[in-house]
Design a protein around this motif. Structure first.
Motif, short mmCIF file in Angstrom:
data_model
loop_
_atom_site.label_atom_id
_atom_site.label_comp_id
_atom_site.label_asym_id
_atom_site.label_seq_id
_atom_site.Cartn_x
_atom_site.Cartn_y
_atom_site.Cartn_z
N LEU A 34 -12.28 -32.39 -2.88
CA LEU A 34 -13.27 -32.27 -1.95
C LEU A 34 -12.47 -31.60 -0.92
N ARG A 35 -11.05 -31.62 -0.78
CA ARG A 35 -10.31 -31.17 0.28
C ARG A 35 -10.31 -31.94 1.53
N TYR A 51 -5.69 -37.86 5.67
CA TYR A 51 -7.23 -37.82 5.70
C TYR A 51 -7.26 -36.30 6.48
N VAL A 52 -7.76 -35.32 5.80
CA VAL A 52 -7.91 -34.13 6.56
C VAL A 52 -8.68 -34.22 7.84
N ASP A 54 -7.85 -35.78 10.45
CA ASP A 54 -7.73 -37.29 10.93
C ASP A 54 -6.15 -37.29 10.97
N THR A 55 -5.66 -37.47 10.18
CA THR A 55 -4.19 -37.94 9.95
C THR A 55 -3.26 -36.55 9.37
N CYS A 56 -3.90 -35.53 9.13
CA CYS A 56 -3.28 -34.21 8.66
C CYS A 56 -4.33 -33.04 8.81
N GLU A 57 -3.51 -31.84 9.04
CA GLU A 57 -4.33 -30.67 8.75
C GLU A 57 -3.88 -29.65 7.46
N ILE A 58 -4.68 -29.19 6.82
CA ILE A 58 -4.32 -28.26 5.84
C ILE A 58 -3.89 -27.09 6.33
N ILE A 59 -2.72 -26.39 6.23
CA ILE A 59 -2.24 -25.23 6.58
C ILE A 59 -2.69 -24.16 5.78
N ASP A 60 -2.59 -24.32 4.57
CA ASP A 60 -3.18 -23.39 3.57
C ASP A 60 -3.25 -23.93 1.96
N LEU A 61 -4.15 -23.17 1.41
CA LEU A 61 -4.46 -23.82 -0.17
C LEU A 61 -3.62 -23.12 -1.07
#
Length: 61
Positions: A34-35, A51-52, A54-61
């Motif tokens: 679910l990313r 947790y995306v 909230d506690t992190c951000e995805i920079i790239d997949l």
């Protein structure tokens, strides 16, 4: 699960003495299907769940 590069926004929980996790730093972990969660194991062997948006951000997949 897919490998992702992510930035730590907050750390919730206690870190081990040898933990390398730092707020603002970028790491490579695994995102669930679910990313919305990223799993990471640090150099001390501690397992983390971030947790995306909230506690992190995805920079790239």
């Amino acid at each position: 699960m897919d490998a992702v590069r992510f930035r730590v926004l907050a750390i919730e929980g206690k870190r081990s003495t040898n933990s390398d996790i730092q707020v603002g730093e970028t790491y490579v972990g695994e995102a669930n299907d679910l990313r919305n969660r990223v799993y990471y194991t640090d150099q001390a062997g501690d397992d983390w769940i971030f947790y995306v948006d909230d506690t992190c951000e995805i920079i790239d997949l």
